[in-house]
Design an enzyme around this catalytic site. Structure first.
Site, PDB file in Angstrom:
ATOM      1  N   LYS A  65      35.699  38.216  36.983  1.00  0.00           N
ATOM      2  CA  LYS A  65      37.059  37.840  37.407  1.00  0.00           C
ATOM      3  C   LYS A  65      36.940  36.686  38.391  1.00  0.00           C
ATOM      4  CE  LYS A  65      39.751  42.080  36.992  1.00  0.00           C
ATOM      5  NZ  LYS A  65      40.450  43.142  37.742  1.00  0.00           N
ATOM      6  N   ARG A 115      35.329  22.236  31.201  1.00  0.00           N
ATOM      7  CA  ARG A 115      35.596  23.443  30.390  1.00  0.00           C
ATOM      8  C   ARG A 115      34.512  24.509  30.538  1.00  0.00           C
ATOM      9  NH1 ARG A 115      37.402  19.397  26.753  1.00  0.00           N
ATOM     10  NH2 ARG A 115      39.668  19.383  26.723  1.00  0.00           N
ATOM     11  N   LYS A 161      30.078  49.814  37.461  1.00  0.00           N
ATOM     12  CA  LYS A 161      30.857  48.589  37.235  1.00  0.00           C
ATOM     13  C   LYS A 161      30.432  47.926  35.933  1.00  0.00           C
ATOM     14  CE  LYS A 161      33.608  45.136  38.357  1.00  0.00           C
ATOM     15  NZ  LYS A 161      34.193  44.351  39.413  1.00  0.00           N
ATOM     16  N   GLU A 164      34.450  50.885  48.660  1.00  0.00           N
ATOM     17  CA  GLU A 164      34.442  50.609  47.200  1.00  0.00           C
ATOM     18  C   GLU A 164      33.373  51.445  46.492  1.00  0.00           C
ATOM     19  OE1 GLU A 164      36.565  48.827  45.352  1.00  0.00           O
ATOM     20  OE2 GLU A 164      37.588  47.567  46.820  1.00  0.00           O
ATOM     21  N   HIS A 201      40.632  44.750  53.300  1.00  0.00           N
ATOM     22  CA  HIS A 201      40.784  45.286  51.944  1.00  0.00           C
ATOM     23  C   HIS A 201      40.185  46.699  51.770  1.00  0.00           C
ATOM     24  CE1 HIS A 201      41.154  45.230  47.600  1.00  0.00           C
ATOM     25  NE2 HIS A 201      39.873  45.570  47.511  1.00  0.00           N
ATOM     26  N   ASN A 243      40.953  50.284  39.902  1.00  0.00           N
ATOM     27  CA  ASN A 243      42.008  50.099  40.904  1.00  0.00           C
ATOM     28  C   ASN A 243      42.350  51.375  41.653  1.00  0.00           C
ATOM     29  OD1 ASN A 243      42.359  47.375  40.456  1.00  0.00           O
ATOM     30  ND2 ASN A 243      43.771  47.733  38.754  1.00  0.00           N
ATOM     31  N   ARG A 279      39.130  49.376  32.585  1.00  0.00           N
ATOM     32  CA  ARG A 279      38.822  48.611  33.806  1.00  0.00           C
ATOM     33  C   ARG A 279      39.900  48.799  34.876  1.00  0.00           C
ATOM     34  NH1 ARG A 279      36.173  42.523  34.141  1.00  0.00           N
ATOM     35  NH2 ARG A 279      36.134  42.443  36.402  1.00  0.00           N
ATOM     36  N   HIS A 335      43.777  51.154  45.031  1.00  0.00           N
ATOM     37  CA  HIS A 335      44.209  49.771  45.239  1.00  0.00           C
ATOM     38  C   HIS A 335      45.727  49.595  45.142  1.00  0.00           C
ATOM     39  CE1 HIS A 335      39.992  49.036  44.904  1.00  0.00           C
ATOM     40  NE2 HIS A 335      40.126  47.740  45.077  1.00  0.00           N
ATOM     41  N   GLU A 362      40.145  43.958  30.918  1.00  0.00           N
ATOM     42  CA  GLU A 362      41.053  44.888  31.599  1.00  0.00           C
ATOM     43  C   GLU A 362      42.276  45.278  30.768  1.00  0.00           C
ATOM     44  OE1 GLU A 362      41.463  44.102  35.829  1.00  0.00           O
ATOM     45  OE2 GLU A 362      43.213  45.390  35.918  1.00  0.00           O
ATOM     46  N   HIS A 400      46.765  47.759  48.232  1.00  0.00           N
ATOM     47  CA  HIS A 400      47.195  46.353  48.251  1.00  0.00           C
ATOM     48  C   HIS A 400      48.480  46.179  49.050  1.00  0.00           C
ATOM     49  CE1 HIS A 400      44.796  44.929  44.500  1.00  0.00           C
ATOM     50  NE2 HIS A 400      44.151  44.681  45.621  1.00  0.00           N
TER      51      HIS A 400
HETATM   52  N1  GLY Z   1      37.633  44.544  41.218  1.00  0.00           N
HETATM   53  C1  GLY Z   1      38.056  45.215  40.043  1.00  0.00           C
HETATM   54  C2  GLY Z   1      37.578  44.586  38.785  1.00  0.00           C
HETATM   55  O1  GLY Z   1      36.649  43.811  38.804  1.00  0.00           O
HETATM   56  O2  GLY Z   1      38.118  44.828  37.753  1.00  0.00           O
END
Ligand code: GLY
Length: 348
Positions: free
Chosen positions: A136, A114, A214, A178, A249, A232, A228, A235, A224, A239
């Protein structure tokens, strides 16, 4: 040494930007316990060995390089390694690699017993400025990227710009893409800095600039729910292009940004992308030999379908991030026709 705090209450941590920091990981991370190092076959082994040298009790898992490694099979392999070596909840995982390695190592760390402590030492520019921060974690499942995962913050991140010396130029450009994205969407002054000087020439400053953005975004919207999503920028269509072409990417994000901004912004972003070695049209990518010959109408259709089937689409409507003015973004809802015409425009 520069320290960028990510303030998330009990889940707060620091990003350490330090040349040669990988060889000092033990100063910043608590490695006096069992340590599982996760790396991949594309990462020079000297990097994971530099971390091993600072541990008294470590094991290393080397995954094959590439997106295909973000699988439940490899998740199982990592968990199995911890189990076999009697890892307890007090032990930890360290990722040494790019986004794939960090995502799967973080996911395994978030699930094993956990949750055990997770540290990240990203070794590509792309993962240094984006995926290593913000918590993430994921694996791909049933052909869908990042569909099984968690939000699980690392306990610390080391950004060592010296490791980028072994990164190939194309991968470096992907990271630059990026950085340009963050600056264009969030910070006019930062954009002006990278507009006038090459990222490579001011590498640590450029990395820090992107990471400050960031960190702020993640502090405000860790899960998000809103802000957040603005990360994107480029993106949504990027994508779709990524799933249908051989482009990487960051290369897809570059093209994706250009169809989601005003003509004025495009005029400013395009030369910066070019200067950083990125193709700004598909035709250019083909002539460089990084994309295959394509039929504009057919590719427009398949990319449109890919975008519309993205897990983030809702009832045939995609929320895209648009930048009309450097440093400011807005969300816009687009239907299939609008997406398709934006795609057709960049598929020249
Ligand atoms: N790569 C986008 C984020 O971390 O939300």
């Amino acid at each position: 040494m520069m320290r960028i705090p990510v303030d998330l209450g009990k889940d707060s941590y620091d990003i350490i930007i330090e040349k040669g920091g990988i060889s000092k990981a033990g100063e910043f991370f608590d490695l006096k316990r069992k340590v599982l190092i996760v790396t991949d076959s594309g990462v020079p082994s000297e990097y994971s060995k530099a971390v091993e040298a600072q541990c008294s009790d470590s094991v290393t898992v080397i995954l094959p390089e590439g997106e295909a490694s973000k699988s439940l099979n490899n998740f199982e392999k990592i968990c199995h390694m911890m189990l076999k070596n009697n890892f307890s909840r007090e032990d930890c995982v360290v990722a040494v690699g790019g986004g794939v390695t960090g995502d799967i190592a973080g996911f395994a760390a978030s699930c094993y017993m956990r949750g055990v402590d997770f540290y990240n030492i990203p070794t590509t520019l792309l993962s240094q400025v984006d995926s290593s921060v913000g918590g993430k974690t994921a694996v791909d499942f049933c052909g869908i990227k990042n569909i099984v995962g968690t939000f699980y913050q690392p306990k610390g991140v080391i950004i060592d710009s010296e490791v980028l010396e072994t990164l190939d130029e194309r991968q470096f450009s992907c990271g630059a893409s990026e950085i340009i994205k963050m600056a264009a969407a969030f910070d006019r002054e930062f954009f002006e800095i990278i507009e006038t000087s090459c990222i490579q020439d001011n590498l640590e400053k450029a990395i820090a600039g992107a990471l400050k953005i960031k960190a702020k975004v993640v502090e405000e919207d860790e899960k998000e729910k809103g802000l957040r999503k603005a990360l994107n920028f480029g993106h949504t269509i990027g994508h779709g292009i990524e799933s249908e072409t051989t482009l990487l990417h960051g290369e897809c994000v570059a093209v994706g940004m250009l169809c989601m901004c005003s003509p004025e912004v495009r005029k400013r972003i395009e030369p910066v992308l070019k200067r950083e070695g990125l193709a700004t049209t598909m035709a250019e990518a083909v002539s460089r030999g990084i994309a295959e010959e394509f039929d504009r109408e057919k590719l427009t259709d398949v990319v449109t379908e890919a975008v519309m089937h993205d897990k983030k689409a809702e009832d045939g409507i995609i929320t895209a991030v648009k930048v009309d003015e450097i440093g400011r973004f807005r969300f816009e809802k687009l239907d299939k026709k609008q997406i398709s015409s934006a795609i057709r425009e960049v598929l020249q």
